[in-house]
Design a protein around this motif. Structure first.
Motif, PDB file in Angstrom:
ATOM      1  N   ALA A   1       0.861  -1.187   0.000  1.00  0.00           N
ATOM      2  CA  ALA A   1       0.000   0.000   0.000  1.00  0.00           C
ATOM      3  C   ALA A   1       0.890   1.227   0.000  1.00  0.00           C
ATOM      4  CB  ALA A   1      -0.927   0.011   1.207  1.00  0.00           C
ATOM      5  N   ALA A   2       0.456   2.280  -0.669  1.00  0.00           N
ATOM      6  CA  ALA A   2       1.282   3.486  -0.744  1.00  0.00           C
ATOM      7  C   ALA A   2       0.414   4.682  -1.061  1.00  0.00           C
ATOM      8  CB  ALA A   2       2.355   3.339  -1.819  1.00  0.00           C
ATOM      9  N   SER A   3       0.891   5.846  -0.606  1.00  0.00           N
ATOM     10  CA  SER A   3       0.236   7.102  -0.920  1.00  0.00           C
ATOM     11  C   SER A   3       1.326   8.140  -1.207  1.00  0.00           C
ATOM     12  CB  SER A   3      -0.624   7.605   0.242  1.00  0.00           C
ATOM     13  OG  SER A   3      -1.208   8.856  -0.069  1.00  0.00           O
ATOM     14  N   PRO A   4       1.385   8.598  -2.453  1.00  0.00           N
ATOM     15  CA  PRO A   4       0.565   8.223  -3.608  1.00  0.00           C
ATOM     16  C   PRO A   4       0.937   6.848  -4.125  1.00  0.00           C
ATOM     17  CG  PRO A   4       2.270   9.715  -4.304  1.00  0.00           C
ATOM     18  CD  PRO A   4       2.393   9.601  -2.811  1.00  0.00           C
ATOM     19  N   ALA A   5       0.033   6.247  -4.882  1.00  0.00           N
ATOM     20  CA  ALA A   5       0.254   4.872  -5.342  1.00  0.00           C
ATOM     21  C   ALA A   5       1.065   4.807  -6.610  1.00  0.00           C
ATOM     22  CB  ALA A   5      -1.108   4.170  -5.542  1.00  0.00           C
ATOM     23  N   ALA A   6       1.343   5.965  -7.240  1.00  0.00           N
ATOM     24  CA  ALA A   6       2.106   5.970  -8.493  1.00  0.00           C
ATOM     25  C   ALA A   6       3.186   7.031  -8.416  1.00  0.00           C
ATOM     26  CB  ALA A   6       1.180   6.230  -9.677  1.00  0.00           C
ATOM     27  N   ASP A   7       4.248   6.836  -9.219  1.00  0.00           N
ATOM     28  CA  ASP A   7       5.323   7.824  -9.252  1.00  0.00           C
ATOM     29  C   ASP A   7       4.970   8.976 -10.184  1.00  0.00           C
ATOM     30  OD1 ASP A   7       5.612   6.835 -11.796  1.00  0.00           O
ATOM     31  OD2 ASP A   7       7.471   5.725 -11.377  1.00  0.00           O
TER      32      ASP A   7
ATOM     33  N   GLY B   1       3.363   8.238 -13.501  1.00  0.00           N
ATOM     34  CA  GLY B   1       2.059   7.560 -13.507  1.00  0.00           C
ATOM     35  C   GLY B   1       2.162   6.064 -13.320  1.00  0.00           C
ATOM     36  N   LYS B   2       3.329   5.561 -13.188  1.00  0.00           N
ATOM     37  CA  LYS B   2       3.527   4.115 -13.010  1.00  0.00           C
ATOM     38  C   LYS B   2       3.263   3.737 -11.574  1.00  0.00           C
ATOM     39  CE  LYS B   2       6.954   0.471 -13.647  1.00  0.00           C
ATOM     40  NZ  LYS B   2       8.358   0.164 -14.025  1.00  0.00           N
ATOM     41  N   SER B   3       2.471   2.684 -11.368  1.00  0.00           N
ATOM     42  CA  SER B   3       2.109   2.247 -10.010  1.00  0.00           C
ATOM     43  C   SER B   3       3.335   1.666  -9.320  1.00  0.00           C
ATOM     44  CB  SER B   3       0.995   1.189 -10.076  1.00  0.00           C
ATOM     45  OG  SER B   3       0.732   0.699  -8.774  1.00  0.00           O
ATOM     46  N   ILE B   4       3.412   1.974  -8.026  1.00  0.00           N
ATOM     47  CA  ILE B   4       4.521   1.430  -7.246  1.00  0.00           C
ATOM     48  C   ILE B   4       4.068   0.289  -6.353  1.00  0.00           C
ATOM     49  CG2 ILE B   4       5.716   3.646  -7.257  1.00  0.00           C
ATOM     50  CD1 ILE B   4       4.778   4.088  -4.416  1.00  0.00           C
ATOM     51  N   ILE B   5       2.759  -0.020  -6.412  1.00  0.00           N
ATOM     52  CA  ILE B   5       2.249  -1.154  -5.649  1.00  0.00           C
ATOM     53  C   ILE B   5       2.824  -2.417  -6.257  1.00  0.00           C
ATOM     54  CG2 ILE B   5       0.177  -2.379  -4.851  1.00  0.00           C
ATOM     55  CD1 ILE B   5       0.522   0.418  -3.723  1.00  0.00           C
TER      56      ILE B   5
END
Length: 951
Positions: free
Chosen positions: A283-289, A292-296
């Motif tokens: 889980a992360a906030s924000p979920a993308a760098d 726009g790529k998701s880091i989850i």
């Protein structure tokens, strides 16, 4: 290379030059950057003893260290000009005070020079130049005072004069006013310097304490703010970790909502994330760098901080790094998640450092001479108020040699080399305070405070103090000079009144009464001097008459002495001329065929002539000693050969009396010496001869021992012991008197004049020794004496032996061979017919042929028509004497004969100076009459060898 005397003379000069150099090297730090140098003290002292250029050169050498100290030559030039000016004034006003002349120099020349050199040459501001100007003037006047004190109250003059060999007037005694003036000025200067030192250092320490207090206040404010910032963010992560463990069964969307709420309430968090035990982000906030790529689902298990968190199981504050997602400096704070005591995941927050930079930079805006830098445990910069320092740069701490530790965590960093000016070092230095930040961060806050802003304040303080000091010194110098002159005025007046006494003693009138003085002691002195002058004048008249009588008596005595010397010289010549014939003819007669009775009679004539010659020689030696013209010859000789030859001359007489004559040279006695072997032989011959003469049976023994010895000089002791008649103790004191023997019966029985021992005593004294005797009547006697000689070096001994070998070697067909003698033609210049006949006979027996000239003029005529190899020249002759004839031959301006022909003086003149007169006239050798064949042959062969070996 310097000679020994020159080196001794240079020693005081070198010592004072070195002292001047050390006086600059080891100066006294009066104030920060205001150091007192003592280098000019000693060149000022040199002005009293050496030439001006020597003292100025010494000042430049002593001042050369200031180039090393301050990296410019201006101080050396100013100090050299000071010595030159004072020396120049001393040549014109020798009785002036050095301090007053030096003060004039600084007011007229020195201070303007300092302003020009330091203001425009070094580029100092007006304030700094004024400090240097006042300091150097004060320093110069103090050094001049020290020089005067040293000259008057120390034995430096005696030290220098005792080691100088060139002439020069001694330094004049300083007047009374100087004895009053100099100590007072020195006391005033020392008091002022002590005041400046105490007050200046107190002010400097106060400035350092103010800086330390300011840094403490500023650092405490920042550290409190940073501690709160770190603590608050650490608590957020800890709280999130605890909440995550409670909600670990929740869906990722619920966790992301919780993380977003944290970022909403705390804008410093750039990213907040939760991961599992394998390092995968769940889980992360924000979920993308930013792209726009998701880091989850991203796995960070390979990161060092993850490994450290998993290993320790404790929350950590990690090092500052550049964020991969945010691309800005970030701080990572992480906390572990646990499940039944095991590691089950982690919570991580990426925090922006913008707030920290704002905190540190905001403090810098209020006081721009403070700089604060936050560094981590790797000395990497986290944030700084210094624009020149960037994030993640390495913070360079001071080297140990640049640190002056003032307190714990507080020090002065000095980047300028230590040998530079202290004020320059301080102005470029920075006060540094180190304080730790946070509980577990490993961060350190470096507070830096530049010393430069306080320099103006310190300079202003120095200027005020130095102005007070210089003004006080100038005022006190003037007042002290006035007061000292007033005190000494009465003494000076009396001195002027008494200086006329030596110049007016010739006057017959009595002196006028001296004027009275207001000072009781001076008035009493005035009256006493008046009475003294009256008495001195009367005594002077008596002394003048006595001096005139003594001068007349001295003149008569000198005339009588001159008449005596001329008489002895003439008598010596007139007696030696017939003795030469008697001795020579006797020897020729003894070599002919004679009956035993005739041979005995010829031997008696020869022996009597030898005795008469010995008596004449003793009388001549006595005359030389009394006239002070007995001079020792200093040449190399072999002690063993000398003693052996002396013993051999007396051995025949000892054997005739049945005596044992022995000699022993002790161990450690050097054999190769330098001195007068002829006079040493004369002393030994006299003592041994007396031993043989006064001993009828038994022995005569000679012993030599070393009494004193060093590397250059040897003191030898000679003892001559016999078993003869001895000397009564009550008559020993008569032995060394002229014409004196123990009693008249000895003279009748043994002969003698009583001159030998007296002459021996004088010779021993000239050799730097003593002579004495130990004896009892009927038990023999032991005569002893000591003498000093120089020792020959091993190199000189080898060289001497080599030269002797070359001299003794006779080459084939050389002038020394029999074949050559027959071809040699000599010219005998002699006016006495008997001496002519004797000399020709001797030369004929030696294998030489000779022509005869009755005087110098006849000799020159023969040289013009005949070729000769050598000339035997008499001195006293009619028409033209030997001196004039020799000079004519040597000049030979027309080239009618060989001007370099060897000339041997063969004369009856045997007084002191006769040999030198012959050498000065141009003769090559000198032998005195009577002439001994062996000696004559040796001289002729030596001169022919030199002449024809060279040709």
């Amino acid at each position: 290379m310097l000679q020994k005397n020159e080196a001794k003379e240079m020693m005081p000069l070198l010592i004072l030059i070195c002292a001047g150099l050390l006086g600059n090297i080891f100066g006294l730090d009066l104030l920060l950057g205001i150091d007192i140098l003592f280098g000019s003290v000693f060149p000022l002292i040199l002005l009293r003893f050496y030439r001006l250029r020597t003292a100025v050169t010494a000042s430049f050498i002593a001042g050369s260290y200031t180039i090393v100290l301050w990296a410019h030559p201006y101080a050396m030039i100013i100090l050299g000009a000071e010595v030159f000016f004072v020396g120049l004034m001393l040549q014109k006003f020798s009785d002036s005070e050095i301090v007053l002349l030096d003060m004039v120099y600084w007011l007229v020349i020195g201070i303007p020079l300092v302003w020009i050199f330091y203001r425009f040459g070094v580029g100092m501001n007006q304030q700094a130049t004024l400090v240097v100007m006042l300091k150097q003037a004060t320093n110069g006047i103090f050094n001049a005072t020290l020089a005067s004190i040293i000259l008057q109250y120390t034995p430096i003059e005696a030290f220098i004069r005792s080691r100088r060999f060139f002439s020069g007037e001694a330094m004049g005694k300083l007047p009374l006013r100087s004895t009053i003036f100099q100590p007072i000025i020195c006391g005033i200067l020392l008091t002022m310097f002590l005041f400046l030192y105490i007050d200046g250092n107190a002010r400097f320490r106060q400035i350092e304490e103010d800086i330390q207090a300011q840094l403490k206040r500023s650092s405490s404010y920042l550290i409190d703010a940073l501690d709160i910032w770190l603590y608050s963010h650490k608590e957020v992560i800890r709280t999130l970790a605890a909440e995550t463990e409670r909600l670990k069964t929740a869906q990722p969307l619920a966790l992301e909502a919780s993380l977003s709420a944290i970022r909403t309430y705390n804008s410093d968090f750039l990213i907040v994330l939760i991961g599992d035990a394998a390092g995968r982000i769940v889980a992360a906030s924000p979920a993308a760098d930013q792209t726009g790529k998701s880091i989850i689902g991203m796995n960070i298990g390979d990161r060092n901080y993850f490994k450290q968190l998993k290993r320790t199981g404790k929350p950590i504050i990690m090092e500052i790094l550049m964020g991969r997602v945010t691309r800005q400096p970030i701080l990572l704070i992480a906390a572990p998640l646990t499940d039944d005591g095991g590691f089950s995941g982690f919570v991580l927050g990426s925090i922006s450092l913008k707030q920290i930079q704002n905190v540190i930079g905001g403090k810098a805006e209020r006081q721009n001479y403070e700089r604060f830098t936050l560094i981590d445990y790797h000395d990497i910069i986290v944030a700084s108020s210094d624009p020149a320092r960037e994030f993640r740069e390495s913070y360079s701490k001071a080297a140990p040699h640049e640190i002056d530790q003032l307190d714990e965590g507080f020090y002065l960093r000095m980047p300028v080399p230590y040998q530079k000016n202290p004020m320059l070092r301080w102005s470029k230095s920075v006060y540094v305070m180190e304080k730790p930040v946070g509980e577990d961060s490993g961060w350190t806050l470096m507070g830096e405070f530049s010393a430069a802003p306080y320099q103006r304040e310190l300079y202003a303080f120095y200027i005020s103090d130095l102005l007070i000091a210089v003004s006080t010194i100038l005022l006190m110098v003037c007042l002290t000079e006035i007061v000292s002159r007033r005190i000494a005025a009465s003494i000076v007046r009396l001195d002027r009144l008494t200086t006329h006494i030596p110049n007016t003693l010739e006057a017959e009138s009595l002196p006028k009464p001296y004027p009275s003085s207001a000072i009781a002691e001076v008035d009493s002195l005035s009256k006493s001097f008046y009475l003294m002058e009256v008495l001195v004048r009367r005594k002077f008249d008596e002394e003048r008459q006595m001096k005139a009588d003594l001068e007349a008596a001295k003149e008569q005595a000198e005339k009588a002495n001159q008449v005596k010397s001329e008489f002895l010289a003439n008598m010596s010549h007139e007696i030696r001329t017939p003795i030469n014939v008697i001795i020579g003819m006797s020897r020729l007669l003894m070599d002919s065929r004679l009956t035993p009775q005739q041979k005995e009679q010829a031997e008696a004539v020869f022996s009597s002539s030898e005795s008469l010659l010995a008596l004449i020689n003793d009388i001549l030696d006595l005359s030389r000693i009394e006239a002070g013209k007995m001079h020792l010859e200093i040449i190399d000789f072999d002690l063993k050969d000398l003693i052996c030859n002396t013993v051999k001359m007396l051995d025949i007489k000892a054997r005739e009396k049945g005596l044992d004559l022995s000699c022993h040279i002790g161990e450690g006695v050097p054999l190769h010496l330098k001195g007068d072997p002829h006079r040493l032989r004369q002393i030994l011959f006299n003592l041994i001869g007396n031993g043989v003469k006064f001993t009828n049976s038994g022995e005569v023994k000679i012993e030599v021992s070393a009494e004193g010895d060093d590397s250059e000089k040897a003191i030898l002791r000679f003892e001559v012991s016999d078993t003869g008649i001895g000397i009564p103790k009550d008559r020993i004191d008569r032995l060394f008197r002229y014409f004196s023997q123990v009693d008249a019966s000895i003279s009748r029985e043994f002969g003698g004049t009583g001159l030998g021992l007296a002459i021996s005593q004088k010779l021993v004294q000239q050799m730097g020794g003593e002579i004495g005797v130990e004896s009892e009547a009927g038990k023999g006697a032991t005569f002893w004496f000591t003498a000093g000689f120089e020792k020959l070096s091993a190199e000189r001994v080898v060289k001497k032996g080599s030269e002797a070998s070359e001299f003794c070697a006779i080459k084939k067909d050389s002038p020394l061979s029999d074949a050559f003698r027959s071809s040699v033609k000599l010219l005998l210049v002699e006016d006495n017919p008997f001496n002519q006949k004797l000399a020709v006979t001797l030369l004929d027996r030696m294998g030489f042929s000779a022509d005869i000239a009755a005087n110098g003029e006849e000799a020159i005529k023969k040289l013009e028509t005949e070729t000769y190899h050598l000339i035997l020249m008499d001195v006293q002759m009619p028409v033209m004497d030997g001196f004039q004839a020799t000079r004519t031959i040597r000049s030979n301006s027309k080239g009618r004969f060989d001007p370099d022909i060897p000339i041997i003086a063969m004369t009856a003149n045997a007084m002191s100076g006769d040999r030198e007169a012959c050498m000065d006239a141009g003769m090559n050798e000198y032998i005195s009459k009577p002439i001994y064949p062996e000696k004559l042959l040796a001289v002729i062969e030596r001169q022919l060898s030199v002449k024809y070996d060279e040709g």
